[in-house]
Write a protein that holds these residues in place. Sequence first.
Motif, PDB file in Angstrom:
ATOM      1  N   ALA A   1       0.699  -0.565  -0.249  1.00 36.53           N
ATOM      2  CA  ALA A   1       0.417  -0.367  -0.156  1.00 36.53           C
ATOM      3  C   ALA A   1       0.993   1.094   0.305  1.00 36.53           C
ATOM      4  N   ARG A   2       2.109   1.031   0.964  1.00 38.60           N
ATOM      5  CA  ARG A   2       2.895   2.179   0.758  1.00 38.60           C
ATOM      6  C   ARG A   2       3.350   2.226  -0.016  1.00 38.60           C
ATOM      7  N   ALA A   3       3.790   1.499  -1.116  1.00 32.18           N
ATOM      8  CA  ALA A   3       3.846   1.647  -2.740  1.00 32.18           C
ATOM      9  C   ALA A   3       3.484   1.898  -3.854  1.00 32.18           C
ATOM     10  N   VAL A   4       2.234   2.243  -3.282  1.00 34.45           N
ATOM     11  CA  VAL A   4       0.998   2.818  -4.300  1.00 34.45           C
ATOM     12  C   VAL A   4       0.992   3.854  -3.990  1.00 34.45           C
ATOM     13  N   LEU A   5       1.324   4.222  -3.192  1.00 36.33           N
ATOM     14  CA  LEU A   5       1.396   5.930  -2.471  1.00 36.33           C
ATOM     15  C   LEU A   5       2.723   6.527  -2.497  1.00 36.33           C
ATOM     16  N   GLU A   6       3.370   6.187  -2.657  1.00 32.00           N
ATOM     17  CA  GLU A   6       4.289   6.603  -3.513  1.00 32.00           C
ATOM     18  C   GLU A   6       4.055   7.196  -4.665  1.00 32.00           C
ATOM     19  N   ARG A   7       3.977   6.131  -5.306  1.00 34.45           N
ATOM     20  CA  ARG A   7       4.291   6.305  -6.818  1.00 34.45           C
ATOM     21  C   ARG A   7       2.962   6.794  -6.977  1.00 34.45           C
ATOM     22  N   GLN A   8       1.670   7.547  -5.852  1.00 34.15           N
ATOM     23  CA  GLN A   8       1.402   8.323  -6.772  1.00 34.15           C
ATOM     24  C   GLN A   8       1.609   9.728  -6.022  1.00 34.15           C
ATOM     25  N   MET A   9       2.060   9.540  -4.970  1.00 36.38           N
ATOM     26  CA  MET A   9       3.192  10.629  -4.479  1.00 36.38           C
ATOM     27  C   MET A   9       3.350  11.284  -5.857  1.00 36.38           C
ATOM     28  N   ALA A  10       4.762  10.324  -6.388  1.00 38.41           N
ATOM     29  CA  ALA A  10       5.654  10.856  -7.411  1.00 38.41           C
ATOM     30  C   ALA A  10       5.256  11.503  -8.995  1.00 38.41           C
ATOM     31  N   GLN A  11       3.865  11.211  -8.958  1.00 41.78           N
ATOM     32  CA  GLN A  11       3.093  11.225  -9.861  1.00 41.78           C
ATOM     33  C   GLN A  11       2.226  12.788  -9.690  1.00 41.78           C
ATOM     34  N   LYS A  12       2.204  12.874  -8.601  1.00 43.66           N
ATOM     35  CA  LYS A  12       1.550  14.431  -8.436  1.00 43.66           C
ATOM     36  C   LYS A  12       0.180  14.320  -7.828  1.00 43.66           C
ATOM     37  N   GLY A  13       0.109  13.109  -7.599  1.00 46.86           N
ATOM     38  CA  GLY A  13      -2.142  12.994  -7.671  1.00 46.86           C
ATOM     39  C   GLY A  13      -1.665  13.102  -6.547  1.00 46.86           C
ATOM     40  N   ILE A  14      -1.474  13.037  -5.386  1.00 42.17           N
ATOM     41  CA  ILE A  14      -2.011  13.652  -4.024  1.00 42.17           C
ATOM     42  C   ILE A  14      -0.723  14.803  -3.432  1.00 42.17           C
ATOM     43  N   ASP A  15      -1.812  15.976  -2.525  1.00 45.14           N
ATOM     44  CA  ASP A  15      -0.294  16.603  -1.770  1.00 45.14           C
ATOM     45  C   ASP A  15       0.456  16.248  -0.775  1.00 45.14           C
ATOM     46  N   LYS A  16       1.481  17.282  -0.303  1.00 46.52           N
ATOM     47  CA  LYS A  16       2.380  16.401   1.023  1.00 46.52           C
ATOM     48  C   LYS A  16       1.333  15.889   1.895  1.00 46.52           C
ATOM     49  N   THR A  17       0.761  17.555   2.226  1.00 45.35           N
ATOM     50  CA  THR A  17       0.385  17.062   3.448  1.00 45.35           C
ATOM     51  C   THR A  17      -0.767  15.913   3.638  1.00 45.35           C
ATOM     52  N   GLN A  18      -0.628  15.562   2.971  1.00 43.46           N
ATOM     53  CA  GLN A  18      -2.175  14.507   2.786  1.00 43.46           C
ATOM     54  C   GLN A  18      -1.147  13.323   2.596  1.00 43.46           C
ATOM     55  N   TYR A  19       0.386  13.305   2.055  1.00 36.88           N
ATOM     56  CA  TYR A  19       0.893  11.731   1.616  1.00 36.88           C
ATOM     57  C   TYR A  19       0.869  11.591   3.206  1.00 36.88           C
ATOM     58  N   ARG A  20       1.975  12.732   3.589  1.00 36.45           N
ATOM     59  CA  ARG A  20       2.559  13.080   5.187  1.00 36.45           C
ATOM     60  C   ARG A  20       1.133  12.492   5.705  1.00 36.45           C
ATOM     61  N   ARG A  21       0.096  12.496   6.185  1.00 37.13           N
ATOM     62  CA  ARG A  21      -1.046  11.611   7.023  1.00 37.13           C
ATOM     63  C   ARG A  21      -0.939   9.985   6.404  1.00 37.13           C
ATOM     64  N   ARG A  22      -1.211   9.405   4.961  1.00 40.18           N
ATOM     65  CA  ARG A  22      -1.974   8.378   4.918  1.00 40.18           C
ATOM     66  C   ARG A  22      -0.171   7.574   5.299  1.00 40.18           C
ATOM     67  N   LYS A  23       0.485   8.500   5.300  1.00 40.96           N
ATOM     68  CA  LYS A  23       1.662   6.896   4.955  1.00 40.96           C
ATOM     69  C   LYS A  23       1.714   6.837   6.781  1.00 40.96           C
ATOM     70  N   ALA A  24       1.637   7.769   6.975  1.00 41.80           N
ATOM     71  CA  ALA A  24       1.668   7.635   9.251  1.00 41.80           C
ATOM     72  C   ALA A  24       0.591   6.763   9.413  1.00 41.80           C
ATOM     73  N   VAL A  25      -0.456   6.748   8.566  1.00 39.56           N
ATOM     74  CA  VAL A  25      -1.625   5.939   8.724  1.00 39.56           C
ATOM     75  C   VAL A  25      -1.003   4.624   8.699  1.00 39.56           C
ATOM     76  N   LEU A  26      -0.647   4.622   7.900  1.00 39.23           N
ATOM     77  CA  LEU A  26      -0.109   3.420   7.363  1.00 39.23           C
ATOM     78  C   LEU A  26       1.256   2.157   8.175  1.00 39.23           C
ATOM     79  N   LEU A  27       1.582   3.614   8.412  1.00 40.01           N
ATOM     80  CA  LEU A  27       3.410   2.681   9.445  1.00 40.01           C
ATOM     81  C   LEU A  27       2.274   2.773  10.951  1.00 40.01           C
ATOM     82  N   ALA A  28       1.552   3.142  11.268  1.00 38.94           N
ATOM     83  CA  ALA A  28       1.349   3.003  12.655  1.00 38.94           C
ATOM     84  C   ALA A  28       0.455   1.530  12.672  1.00 38.94           C
ATOM     85  N   ALA A  29      -0.407   1.332  11.548  1.00 38.22           N
ATOM     86  CA  ALA A  29      -1.270   0.462  11.454  1.00 38.22           C
ATOM     87  C   ALA A  29       0.006  -1.064  11.058  1.00 38.22           C
ATOM     88  N   GLU A  30       1.068  -1.362  10.781  1.00 35.52           N
ATOM     89  CA  GLU A  30       1.596  -1.757  10.409  1.00 35.52           C
ATOM     90  C   GLU A  30       2.907  -1.884  11.812  1.00 35.52           C
TER      91      GLU A  30
END
Length: 554
Positions: free
Chosen positions: A205-234
């Motif tokens: 899931a984090r790999a897909v999020l990284e690709r989405q961020m690389a393609q500018k499909g998500i803003d940085k604030t939302q990216y940091r929040r979602r990545k933190a949620v995925l890391l916390a869940a893991e």
Amino acid sequence: MIRLVLFLILLAAIAFGASWLADRPGEVALVWQGWRVETTVPVALAALAVVTGVLLLLWRLLSFLVRSPALVAAFSRRRRREKGWKAVTRGLLAVGIGDHATVRHARAEAVKLLPHEPLTHLLTAQAAQLDNNHEVAVAAFRAMVDDPATRLLGLRGLHMEARKAGDKVAAYAIAEEAAAAAPALGWAAEAVIEARCAGGDYAGARAVLERQMAQKGIDKTQYRRRKAVLLAAEAVALEHTDPLVAREKAMEAVRLAPTLVPAAACAGRLLGAAGELKKAAKVVETAYSTNPHPELADVEAYLRPGDAAQDRLKRIRMLVNRAPSHRESAIALARAAIDAHEFAQARMVMEPLIAEPSQRVCLLMAELEAAEHADIGKAREWTARAVRANRDPAWIADGIVSDRWAPLSPVTGKLDAFVWDVPPGVSATPILEHEAERVMAAIAAVRAAEEEKAAALAAAVEVVANPPAAAAEEAPAVAEKPVDPVASAMAAPASPPVQAEAKPAAPAAPGQGRAKPSRPGPIIALPPLPDDPGPEPEEPETPDPAKKRRLMGL
């Protein structure tokens, strides 16, 4: 302005040429087949221009006659397209307002006039969705997938239809295909992330999020929040199986979102278990200053296993200084004070909350009454008030109330859906289960002390009624004359009542901390109602007649 200047220059050149030819008329002679025509140059030029114009007109007329069938066919096609586009426009507007009859009529007209247009397929699919015709909608979306211009639109429609039909496997496969074709596509990336999280593949899931961020499909604030949620869940998933990896994931989540309660709580537990108390306290206190949460208070209290209640109280005092005016701070401090038998401090902290108590406040007051004064009556009164008291916050997502945080909504599967808030329309929250266990333990301790006191008193009476064997041997033989038991009882000197000292419940040892309550599932155990008579008393045993005679003999 430039065009006007050029036009004036051209007119001046034409006028100059005309005047120049008029000053020099010249002669032009044409001899053909015995005919001789003589004229001036200006007249010859004018005749040549007229002849040229007539020839051009004749050519245009002949060309129109030759191309007239094609022109008629093109005109007919143009009119059909115009009518078809009007039908598509009318149909899409009717879909928006929910006019089924207009949608059907417009769809039929559009299919007849524009059978291969992408928007005709879209109108067909939306009309089928409006009529709940799954097969027709899927066929229309598949036709759109075959067209490169509408491929992503067709995949989106197929994904929605698969989710509506409950086919999660197909929906996930379609979303994977769309995300591979367009990594910046928001709906596809979110669907893939949610599907991988549901399967426990947080790294994917984090790999897909990284690709989405690389393609500018998500803003940085939302990216940091979602990545933190995925890391916390893991980290929460690996907390008991692989603590080292879980601690790294939790700390990375804390760096991305310091106020994320699940990440801070998990990092605090793992750092405390590793002996890094200062670092753990800093992480927990930073999150608590922004989001005061009971889980953070529990983590702070039990950072070091085996601490005495007084040590836990000191740490809670330091924690609540980060949010001294918050309600959770008062509740956490009162719980720690009750565990440390600092009942006066607990009452002082709880006093501002008694005016409008919540369910947890009522249960804490019930525990305080039972622990301090052994007053089961007041404890049950506060427990009964908890049923009708204000609700406490809990983790809620899409109407589901839970005592545990989760990265996904159990209803929609949305990422980061749980929020800490007061659930509407719920009589009690799962967090009350833990508070109710504390109250039941306090009442059970009081009842145990009372039962021990009653047992000691009964043992003392039994000793008086049945003296030991040595004393019985020294006593004189019993006279053969029958003794009146009532007279003997009246003649015997009144012995003072035997007072059996009640043994209070043994408090926890100074070096031994209170065991952390196990966290049950979301099943809610409500306290007894005010008119609940409590547990049924046991049936009294049948008195022994001989034993009664011996007591009367005293």
